[in-house]
Design a protein around this motif. Structure first.
Motif, PDB file in Angstrom:
ATOM      1  N   ILE A 186     -20.502  55.893  39.893  1.00 45.73           N
ATOM      2  CA  ILE A 186     -20.697  57.111  40.668  1.00 45.73           C
ATOM      3  C   ILE A 186     -22.089  57.691  40.447  1.00 45.73           C
ATOM      4  CG2 ILE A 186     -19.974  59.527  40.837  1.00 45.73           C
ATOM      5  CD1 ILE A 186     -17.131  57.599  40.034  1.00 45.73           C
ATOM      6  N   GLU A 187     -22.494  57.736  39.196  1.00 48.13           N
ATOM      7  CA  GLU A 187     -23.836  58.238  38.892  1.00 48.13           C
ATOM      8  C   GLU A 187     -24.896  57.367  39.554  1.00 48.13           C
ATOM      9  OE1 GLU A 187     -23.056  60.116  34.437  1.00 48.13           O
ATOM     10  OE2 GLU A 187     -23.387  57.969  34.676  1.00 48.13           O
ATOM     11  N   ARG A 188     -24.671  56.099  39.404  1.00 46.47           N
ATOM     12  CA  ARG A 188     -25.634  55.169  39.986  1.00 46.47           C
ATOM     13  C   ARG A 188     -25.780  55.380  41.483  1.00 46.47           C
ATOM     14  NH1 ARG A 188     -28.308  49.591  39.369  1.00 46.47           N
ATOM     15  NH2 ARG A 188     -28.625  49.161  41.569  1.00 46.47           N
ATOM     16  N   PHE A 189     -24.660  55.630  42.122  1.00 41.93           N
ATOM     17  CA  PHE A 189     -24.696  55.830  43.562  1.00 41.93           C
ATOM     18  C   PHE A 189     -25.430  57.122  43.902  1.00 41.93           C
ATOM     19  CE2 PHE A 189     -22.364  56.681  47.713  1.00 41.93           C
ATOM     20  CZ  PHE A 189     -23.116  55.766  48.420  1.00 41.93           C
ATOM     21  N   GLU A 190     -25.198  58.144  43.085  1.00 43.45           N
ATOM     22  CA  GLU A 190     -25.869  59.409  43.375  1.00 43.45           C
ATOM     23  C   GLU A 190     -27.376  59.286  43.179  1.00 43.45           C
ATOM     24  OE1 GLU A 190     -23.694  62.675  41.549  1.00 43.45           O
ATOM     25  OE2 GLU A 190     -22.054  62.264  42.970  1.00 43.45           O
ATOM     26  N   GLU A 191     -27.765  58.539  42.166  1.00 45.26           N
ATOM     27  CA  GLU A 191     -29.196  58.280  41.979  1.00 45.26           C
ATOM     28  C   GLU A 191     -29.777  57.592  43.202  1.00 45.26           C
ATOM     29  OE1 GLU A 191     -30.533  58.614  37.543  1.00 45.26           O
ATOM     30  OE2 GLU A 191     -31.484  57.318  39.017  1.00 45.26           O
ATOM     31  N   PHE A 192     -29.029  56.619  43.649  1.00 41.04           N
ATOM     32  CA  PHE A 192     -29.475  55.862  44.811  1.00 41.04           C
ATOM     33  C   PHE A 192     -29.668  56.772  46.010  1.00 41.04           C
ATOM     34  CE2 PHE A 192     -28.214  53.895  48.818  1.00 41.04           C
ATOM     35  CZ  PHE A 192     -29.134  52.872  48.933  1.00 41.04           C
ATOM     36  N   LEU A 193     -28.681  57.632  46.216  1.00 37.61           N
ATOM     37  CA  LEU A 193     -28.750  58.536  47.360  1.00 37.61           C
ATOM     38  C   LEU A 193     -29.970  59.446  47.257  1.00 37.61           C
ATOM     39  CD1 LEU A 193     -24.976  59.476  47.710  1.00 37.61           C
ATOM     40  CD2 LEU A 193     -26.310  57.982  49.210  1.00 37.61           C
ATOM     41  N   GLN A 194     -30.132  60.007  46.087  1.00 37.98           N
ATOM     42  CA  GLN A 194     -31.271  60.913  45.901  1.00 37.98           C
ATOM     43  C   GLN A 194     -32.583  60.202  46.164  1.00 37.98           C
ATOM     44  OE1 GLN A 194     -30.718  62.700  41.932  1.00 37.98           O
ATOM     45  NE2 GLN A 194     -30.143  64.544  43.085  1.00 37.98           N
ATOM     46  N   SER A 195     -32.703  59.011  45.594  1.00 39.50           N
ATOM     47  CA  SER A 195     -33.952  58.268  45.726  1.00 39.50           C
ATOM     48  C   SER A 195     -34.264  57.961  47.194  1.00 39.50           C
ATOM     49  CB  SER A 195     -33.857  56.959  44.966  1.00 39.50           C
ATOM     50  OG  SER A 195     -33.086  56.018  45.692  1.00 39.50           O
ATOM     51  N   ARG A 196     -33.252  58.091  48.028  1.00 35.71           N
ATOM     52  CA  ARG A 196     -33.464  57.788  49.436  1.00 35.71           C
ATOM     53  C   ARG A 196     -33.464  59.055  50.287  1.00 35.71           C
ATOM     54  NH1 ARG A 196     -33.661  52.563  48.524  1.00 35.71           N
ATOM     55  NH2 ARG A 196     -32.565  51.127  49.898  1.00 35.71           N
ATOM     56  N   GLY A 197     -33.382  60.180  49.631  1.00 41.52           N
ATOM     57  CA  GLY A 197     -33.344  61.421  50.378  1.00 41.52           C
ATOM     58  C   GLY A 197     -32.036  61.598  51.131  1.00 41.52           C
ATOM     59  N   LYS A 198     -31.009  60.895  50.665  1.00 39.99           N
ATOM     60  CA  LYS A 198     -29.711  61.040  51.313  1.00 39.99           C
ATOM     61  C   LYS A 198     -28.887  62.060  50.553  1.00 39.99           C
ATOM     62  CE  LYS A 198     -29.528  56.478  53.311  1.00 39.99           C
ATOM     63  NZ  LYS A 198     -28.506  55.662  53.974  1.00 39.99           N
ATOM     64  N   ARG A 199     -27.842  62.550  51.183  1.00 36.35           N
ATOM     65  CA  ARG A 199     -27.094  63.641  50.578  1.00 36.35           C
ATOM     66  C   ARG A 199     -25.790  63.229  49.936  1.00 36.35           C
ATOM     67  NH1 ARG A 199     -28.566  67.937  55.362  1.00 36.35           N
ATOM     68  NH2 ARG A 199     -30.747  68.086  54.761  1.00 36.35           N
TER      69      ARG A 199
END
Lengths: 166, 166
Positions: free
Chosen positions: A17-30
DNA sequence: ATTTATGCAAATCCTTTGCAAATCT
DNA sequence: AGATTTGCAAAGGATTTGCATAAAT
C-alpha cells in the motif's frame, strides 16, 4: 514533500500500500478512496485473480462504497505499472498476481481444471541470461507457462485418455 | 480408404497439406475449396502471422474466390488442433506460426518494434522435464517468451532511456 | 440424399473511452 | 479553485455464433 521516486531504487521496506502511494505521488496522481479500497482488497488475496474476481470480492466487502468496473481496470493497470502486480494473458483474459516482495516464479497451468501451480528455477534465469546475451537482447521480462494436466486431474481421469481431443 | 489416423503416430513424411487432409478425414470433416486455399496460403508464409494478415494475403491472391473471416478463424483453429500451427497470445491478439516439421523453438519479443526472434534451447526442454516431473505434471506444451528490447532498437535508442515508461 | 461448411450479420467477451459530475490537494 | 478521478453508458477490437444457403461425400 513529493519525494523523488524512480522504479528500481526502492528496496522492499514499504508495504504494498505504501509503495503504491509513493508511486501515485511520484506521478502526481491522487490517493482516492477507490484506489485505497482496491489495493487493500488485492493485498488480501494471495492467489491469482482477474478483474471479474476482484469485482466480485469487492461486492462482498463491507466497503459498500462501490468501485466501478472501469476504475478497477484503471487501477489494476496502475498497480502493474507500479510493479505491484504482474499481468498475464490466459486464453484471452488478463490474470494478475503479486509481483512485489514475492520471489520470482513461473507457472504450470492445468488445461483441465485451470489451476496455476507456481515454481521457480534458477536455471531458467541463467538460460534467459545466456540466450539474450547471445542475441544482444535487453531483457525486461518474460512469460513462461508450461501447459498440460496437473497431478490431480491425471489421477481422476486415468481411464479417460482422450484429453488431447479436448 | 479412410485410413486410421491418430495424433503422434505420423512421422514427418506428409506435406502440411496432406497432413491436414488426413486430419480432416479422421474427423469426418470435409476437404473444401476454402480450407485448401487457406492451408496453401499459410504454407506460403514462413513467418508469424495473425488472422488479419492472412486475410490480407488472401485478398491479394488470384484465388479471387473469397474466403470469409469466420472461415479463416475456423480453419486456423482446426490447423492448430491438427498440429500444423502453434497459437500464441501477443497482447490480446492471436498469432500463429508453423509447428509441423519445424524444429521446436521459443521467442524473444521486442516490445518496441514487435519483432519476434526465434531461439531454441535443449536446456529449456530439460528444465521443463525436470520441473514437471517434480510436480507430477503431464506436459502438453509450453509458452515461453522473453520480452524486452532487440539489438536493433537498443542501438537506435541509445540516448533515449525512457523505455521502461512506455 | 445427407450432412457438413460457408457467409452474412449480429452477438460475445473483455477491456477501454468520452464526458459530465464528484473528489482530491 | 484547479486538476484529477469517477461512474455511466457507450464504444472498441478480436473472435465467435445462429442460421439459411451452398457444397461435399
Amino acid at each position: 514533500m513529493a519525494q523523488e521516486f524512480s522504479l528500481g531504487t526502492v528496496e522492499v521496506a514499504l508495504s504494498p500500500i505504501e509503495r503504491f502511494e509513493e508511486f501515485l505521488q511520484s506521478r502526481g496522481k491522487r490517493i482516492t478512496v477507490q484506489r485505497r479500497i482496491i489495493v487493500q482488497q488485492v493485498a488480501r488475496r494471495h492467489e491469482h485473480f482477474d478483474a471479474d474476481q476482484l469485482l466480485a470480492d469487492l461486492a462482498k466487502t463491507p466497503d459498500h462504497r462501490k468501485v466501478s468496473r472501469p476504475t478497477v481496470y484503471r487501477t489494476l493497470a496502475e498497480m502493474t505499472e507500479a510493479g505491484l502486480l504482474r499481468k498475464m494473458d490466459l486464453s484471452g483474459r488478463a490474470v494478475y498476481e503479486h509481483d512485489y516482495g514475492y520471489p520470482q516464479h513461473d507457472h504450470l497451468y492445468c488445461q483441465q481444471c485451470h489451476k496455476l501451480i507456481e515454481f521457480s528455477s534458477d536455471d531458467l534465469l541463467k538460460l534467459i541470461d545466456a540466450v539474450s546475451r547471445e542475441h544482444q537482447f535487453r531483457v525486461l521480462g518474460h512469460r513462461f507457462i508450461i501447459t498440460g494436466q496437473c497431478a490431480d486431474c491425471r489421477r481422476s481421469r486415468q481411464a479417460n485418455r482422450r484429453l488431447e481431443l479436448v
